[in-house]
Each structure stands twice: as C-alpha cells, then as structure tokens.
Write a protein that holds these residues in place. Structure first.
Motif, short mmCIF file in Angstrom:
data_model
loop_
_atom_site.label_atom_id
_atom_site.label_comp_id
_atom_site.label_asym_id
_atom_site.label_seq_id
_atom_site.Cartn_x
_atom_site.Cartn_y
_atom_site.Cartn_z
N LEU A 373 17.36 79.17 -8.21
CA LEU A 373 17.41 79.95 -6.97
C LEU A 373 16.81 79.15 -5.81
O LEU A 373 17.32 79.18 -4.68
N LYS A 374 15.75 78.43 -6.10
CA LYS A 374 15.13 77.60 -5.08
C LYS A 374 16.09 76.47 -4.65
O LYS A 374 16.22 76.17 -3.46
N GLN A 375 16.77 75.87 -5.61
CA GLN A 375 17.74 74.82 -5.27
C GLN A 375 18.86 75.40 -4.40
O GLN A 375 19.30 74.77 -3.44
N PHE A 376 19.33 76.60 -4.74
CA PHE A 376 20.37 77.25 -3.94
C PHE A 376 19.88 77.44 -2.50
O PHE A 376 20.62 77.16 -1.53
N ASP A 397 28.90 83.43 -2.09
CA ASP A 397 27.71 82.94 -2.80
C ASP A 397 27.24 83.92 -3.87
O ASP A 397 26.88 83.52 -4.98
N TYR A 398 27.24 85.20 -3.53
CA TYR A 398 26.75 86.20 -4.49
C TYR A 398 27.61 86.21 -5.75
O TYR A 398 27.09 86.29 -6.87
N GLY A 399 28.93 86.10 -5.55
CA GLY A 399 29.83 86.14 -6.70
C GLY A 399 29.53 85.04 -7.70
O GLY A 399 29.63 85.24 -8.92
N LYS A 400 29.14 83.86 -7.21
CA LYS A 400 28.85 82.74 -8.10
C LYS A 400 27.37 82.71 -8.50
O LYS A 400 27.04 82.36 -9.64
N LEU A 401 26.51 83.10 -7.57
CA LEU A 401 25.07 83.03 -7.83
C LEU A 401 24.66 83.91 -9.01
O LEU A 401 23.86 83.51 -9.86
N LEU A 405 23.03 81.49 -11.95
CA LEU A 405 21.58 81.55 -12.17
C LEU A 405 21.24 81.74 -13.63
O LEU A 405 20.24 81.21 -14.13
N PHE A 406 22.08 82.47 -14.34
CA PHE A 406 21.80 82.81 -15.74
C PHE A 406 22.60 81.96 -16.72
O PHE A 406 22.35 81.99 -17.91
N ASP A 407 23.57 81.22 -16.18
CA ASP A 407 24.39 80.35 -17.04
C ASP A 407 24.72 79.08 -16.26
O ASP A 407 25.69 79.05 -15.49
N PRO A 408 23.92 78.03 -16.42
CA PRO A 408 24.14 76.79 -15.66
C PRO A 408 25.52 76.18 -15.86
O PRO A 408 25.96 75.36 -15.05
N GLN A 411 30.28 78.06 -12.68
CA GLN A 411 30.44 77.35 -11.41
C GLN A 411 29.33 77.74 -10.43
O GLN A 411 29.08 78.93 -10.20
N ALA A 412 28.68 76.73 -9.86
CA ALA A 412 27.58 76.97 -8.93
C ALA A 412 28.13 77.33 -7.55
O ALA A 412 29.30 77.05 -7.23
N PRO A 413 27.31 77.92 -6.69
CA PRO A 413 27.74 78.18 -5.32
C PRO A 413 28.12 76.91 -4.59
O PRO A 413 27.68 75.81 -4.93
N GLU A 414 28.91 77.06 -3.55
CA GLU A 414 29.47 75.94 -2.81
C GLU A 414 28.41 74.98 -2.28
O GLU A 414 28.61 73.76 -2.28
N ALA A 415 27.28 75.50 -1.82
CA ALA A 415 26.25 74.63 -1.25
C ALA A 415 25.75 73.61 -2.26
O ALA A 415 25.27 72.53 -1.89
#
Length: 579
Positions: A373-376, A397-401, A405-408, A411-415
């Motif tokens: 979450l901090k990296q995001f 972001d919410y859809g991916k976050l 967050l719970f499964d590395p 797919q991570a958020p765009e940022a």
C-alpha cells in the motif's frame, strides 16, 4: 419534417408574473426542495432587488424543476415564512430561492424586517407653486426604500396607518390596497390639492407599485425526468457564492425517508475522528469511497445514480474508519505530517475504500500488505496520476488494488506497472506541481527530517506547535540579486523549517545563515540535520558555503532521486529528454 434542433427541448422557458409566483408559493405548489440551503439574504439585498424591479431593470431568471414520479422522493418545505400550503408541490425552486423568499416576506410583512416607501422621494407633491406636482426624474432609492427590524423603535413608530400617513410613508405590503391608503392620505392634505395629489400618486402607483404585482420573471422549467447529475451540475454552476450545493445535499434529501441522516452522520464522523476535519475530508469523498466499495466507481454520475440507501448504511462506518486510519498511516509511515503536504486528497478515496480488508490481515501478512500500500502511494504521487481524471483513476486503481494488495501475482495498479519519472521532471518541478512538491517534502519527513531550531524529529504535533512550514532554502530575495537562471520556486529549493529559523534566515545568503547555525550547533550536528532534509552538506565545498544555487539544486536532486527510488522500488530515468 421536424429537425433535430427543433425536437425534444431540454427545458421550457416561460414568463411568469411575480404576483402569480407569490400566490403559488402561498398555496404550496411552488416549494423548496430539502436539499436547498436555508434563506440567508440580508435586508439590504432585498432592498436592492426591490429597487431593480421598481426601476423595471432585469432581476434575473428563475429555474424550477417539475415534480413527478422520477423525483418525488425528494422532500420539500414551504418558502420560509409560509404556513403549510394547501396544495402539494408541483415544482421545486432550483435557482431563485433567495429572491422569491425575500419578496414573499417583504411584500407580506413577514419575517424579521418590515419595508416602507417614502412617497416624497418618488414624487414632488402638488403645491401652490407647482399645482400638478410631478414624478421625480431620478429617485434616490437609498432614501426612498426603508427597512426597520420588527420590534425596533423605528418600526413601532410606523405601526399604524395614521402614523405612516402623517409622515408620507407607505408600508410595502400596502401596495395591494394602495387606493384605500391614497384616500386616507389625501384626506390629510390641503383640500385645494387633493385631486392633483390623487392624480399624481396614481401615476406613482402605475410606475413604481405595478411591478410588485406584474413584474415578469423569465422562468426556465426542467422536466421531472431531468437526470440527477444534471441537477447537481446546475447547483455547482449557479451557486457560486459560499459553499456550493451538490451531490451530498441531493443524496441527503434522497436518503432521508430511509432514516439515513447523512448530515448528522458526517458531523458525528468529524467528532469521532478529528483527523478527518484536520485534513479536510468532505462528506462527498466518503460517499465516493462507499460507491467504490458498492459498485467499483467513484464517478459523480455513479454516486448519484447507483448509490443505494443500503450501501450507505452498510459501508458508512467502515469507510469513515478507513479514512481516519489511512490518514494516520500516511502521517506515521509516509511523512504526511500536515494537510499542506498531502499530495492528493482524492488518493485517500481508494485507499480508504480498501482499508477494512487491510485491517483484517494479521501478522507478517499485514506487514507485506501495508508495504505494498505504501508503494502504491509513492508510485501514484510521483507518477502524478491524479493530476487529471482523478475520479476515473480512483475507480481503476481500486479495482486492481483490492486484489493486488492480497495477491502480489495479480495485476498491480497502473502507477506501479507503468511507473516512469525522469530526473529532468523532478529538477524542473516548481511548487505549482503539487504532487511532486508535496511528495518531496513528505519524503524528507520519512527520511527523519529534524527541526533546524531544536534538532528533534518532525512530528504532526511539533509541526503545529513550532509553526513548521515549507520555506525556501536559498531565500528568494537573495536569489533575486544573483546570476542563476533557475527559478527560486523550484520544489527542490524547499524544506520544512520552523518559524524561528525562517525568521533568522530572512534574505541572508546560505553561507551566512548556515555559518551561524554551524557555530551554534557544531559541524556534525548541522550536517546531520541538513542530511535529514535530503540536503547534502558533508564536504568543504558544499554549495551552501559557496552560495552556489545551481550546484545545490544538482546535489539535492541526486539525494531526492535516491529517496524516490527507495520509496517506490522503481528507477528514476536519468536519460536526457529530447526537446
């Protein structure tokens, strides 16, 4: 054949006489929707409106909204001062509440003030020298229209018609019975001029009192099926004084029948979590986060059309708690010790929406989740992803976050997946680049930034108590007389400095004020304090000793790049950008 330009008008526009509108208000079929704010106009504004109407000047338009099955879920109330109407509302007043309310009250002697007209200011009355008299070419309305608070000595002195007639004053509400007033008035005047007085004052009636009944206001009426987001836009456009009405007010009215008191809930949230008020978390942001949890969107149209009463009831407490905990997390873990260095308020929305699930994780799992979450947060700040299209970005972001967050492996958020930041962008960023500027300051706090004056680490409490704020490292006044072509307002030229130190710095050269600090603190302590702010001074040829602004910017850029890379887990590009 009807062209596309002629078909299906968006609204109807018709003139309406004031007398007709006031009668509708009295009956109750023209009412105020509950999401409107209360009547607030001061008497002087009512006086100005009366002046415009009596002068037959334009006094604006009204915007109404027809009441039908599509919008009858909104509660309504009568215009302030009206007893409960006999009829159900047929139209809501969207724009014009203050004018209509002030006119209804003034013309019916209702409310806290009473209005009067001084007849002599409108007409030169017949006399021996001027047997016919005449209406004045120019009316001094400052003197012609009076108002007095009800119960005041001046108002009590005009309480009876005889007292008013003696002073040549007409109570505004007497416009309806002016001929009756005129008969009484003429009887008290010189008999030789009574007929001329009546002729002249009937001209006064036709010229200045007639508009109080017949003044025509253009009225635009929206159909009842007008989409609610369009109505919200109307409020944001028209209500440009004070706090605009918007989505929260509309939803407050909509959910009221469901025993959801949004305004009360929001006030309780601020009381329970003072950090929300400190950081300016508004009620609409809370509704956006709830809509994210309920339907995956933070768009205004979706907050208005998709948010249901049960969604608010189910998610309100969770989201409010999420905002509070996210802000505490950013203060403690990401250096956002003050609202001024929060890069994006909108970034709180997806983070608050997902916080409840984050909080449920335990042990090492939660540690890893919080690290992601901090990296995001840091990647989003330095990618400046929320500079444009923030609502859409929050939804994406919410859809991916909530998965990543719970499964590395998800797919991570765009940022994070598309992170790119160049050294040139950081170097050129001024304080107007809010996210980059605030992000750099927050990085220094996370790096352990210490108070220049006392040498202790910056905390939210110390920032408040010592009035610590962002100030120039190389003073602007000093740079104005130098040869550097670089702007004094570069974000890299800012640090969090206490008020006492900043006052001591003034417009002095860095070599001078850092020299004074060196004598007070000692070389080692000064170097450590500067280093905590990502200010490299650990050498004999550091830029501060030579007052070298360009060299200082280059050194600080290198330190900030290192800090950004540690926070984001990404590389900053140092390639020369093509012009």
């Amino acid at each position: 054949m009807v062209s596309a330009y002629d078909a299906d008008p968006v609204f109807q526009a018709n003139p309406a006489q004031l007398g007709h509108l006031l009668n509708r208000i009295h009956l109750g079929n023209l009412a105020i929707p509950d999401f409107q704010r209360d009547f607030t106009w001061e008497p002087r504004r009512t006086k100005m409106l009366l002046q415009s109407m009596m002068s037959r000047f334009p006094a604006g338009t009204f915007l109404f909204w027809s009441v039908g099955p599509e919008n009858n879920m909104f509660g309504s109330r009568p215009v302030a001062g009206v007893q409960e109407g006999k009829e159900s509302p047929q139209e809501f007043v969207l724009d014009g509440q203050q004018r209509l309310t002030s006119l209804y009250r003034a013309l019916n002697a209702i409310g806290d003030e009473r209005f009067f007209l001084v007849v002599d200011e409108f007409a030169v009355l017949p006399s021996k020298e001027n047997p016919t008299g005449a209406l004045r070419d120019q009316v001094n309305f400052d003197k012609a229209i009076l108002w007095h608070p009800v119960g005041s000595r001046d108002e009590k002195a005009l309480n009876t018609r005889s007292a008013r007639i003696e002073r040549g004053i007409l109570a505004l509400e007497e416009y309806r019975v002016f001929d009756e007033w005129l008969d009484d008035y003429a009887e008290t005047r010189d008999g030789a001029h009574r007929k001329a007085i009546k002729v002249l004052l009937r001209d006064f009636r036709d010229q200045y009192l007639a508009p109080l009944k017949s003044y025509g206001f253009p009225v635009v009426t929206l159909p009842s099926n007008t989409r609610i987001e369009a109505v919200a836009t109307v409020f944001e456009t028209l209500n440009n004084t004070g706090k605009p009405l918007g989505v929260f007010e509309l939803l407050t009215a909509r959910f009221y029948p469901n025993d959801i008191r949004l305004r009360d809930w929001y006030e309780s949230a601020l009381e329970d979590h003072p950090i929300l008020e400190e950081f300016g978390v508004d009620a609409y942001s809370i509704l956006q986060a709830i809509t994210l949890r309920a339907s995956g969107s933070a768009q205004r149209a979706d907050v208005l059309s998709k948010l249901k009463a049960e969604d608010v009831r189910d998610h309100w407490d969770v989201v409010v708690r999420g905002f509070a905990r996210v802000l505490e997390f950013l203060q403690n873990e990401c250096g956002v010790v003050t609202p001024k260095i929060l890069p994006y308020g909108m970034l709180l929305v997806p983070m608050a929406a997902v916080w409840e699930e984050v909080a449920q994780a335990k042990g090492p799992e939660q540690v890893n989740i919080l690290a992601r979450l901090k990296q995001f947060f840091w990647c989003t700040v330095f990618m400046t992803n929320y500079d444009q299209g923030a609502n859409s970005q929050a939804g994406a972001d919410y859809g991916k976050l909530r998965l990543w967050l719970f499964d590395p492996a998800a797919q991570a958020p765009e940022a994070i997946t598309d992170f790119f930041l160049s050294a040139a962008t950081l170097r050129a960023a001024t304080t107007r680049r809010k996210a980059l500027y605030s992000g750099m300051l927050a990085l220094t706090v996370m790096n352990g930034a210490r108070d220049f004056h006392k040498g202790v680490k910056l905390t939210p409490e110390r920032v408040k108590s010592d009035k610590i704020d962002s100030h120039h490292v190389f003073p602007k006044a000093f740079l104005a007389s130098g040869s550097s072509a670089l702007s004094a307002e570069l974000a890299l030229n800012r640090a969090l400095i206490d008020s006492a130190t900043n006052k001591a710095i003034g417009a002095k050269a860095p070599s001078q004020y850092f020299g004074a600090l060196r004598e007070t603190l000692g070389e080692r302590e000064l170097v450590e304090i500067l280093s905590s702010h990502l200010l490299d001074a650990d050498s004999d040829d550091d830029p501060f000793r030579k007052d070298d602004y360009d060299g200082f910017i280059d050194r600080r850029l290198a330190d900030v790049i290192t800090a950004v890379e540690l926070a984001t887990g990404k590389k900053v590009s140092t390639e020369v950008e093509l012009q």
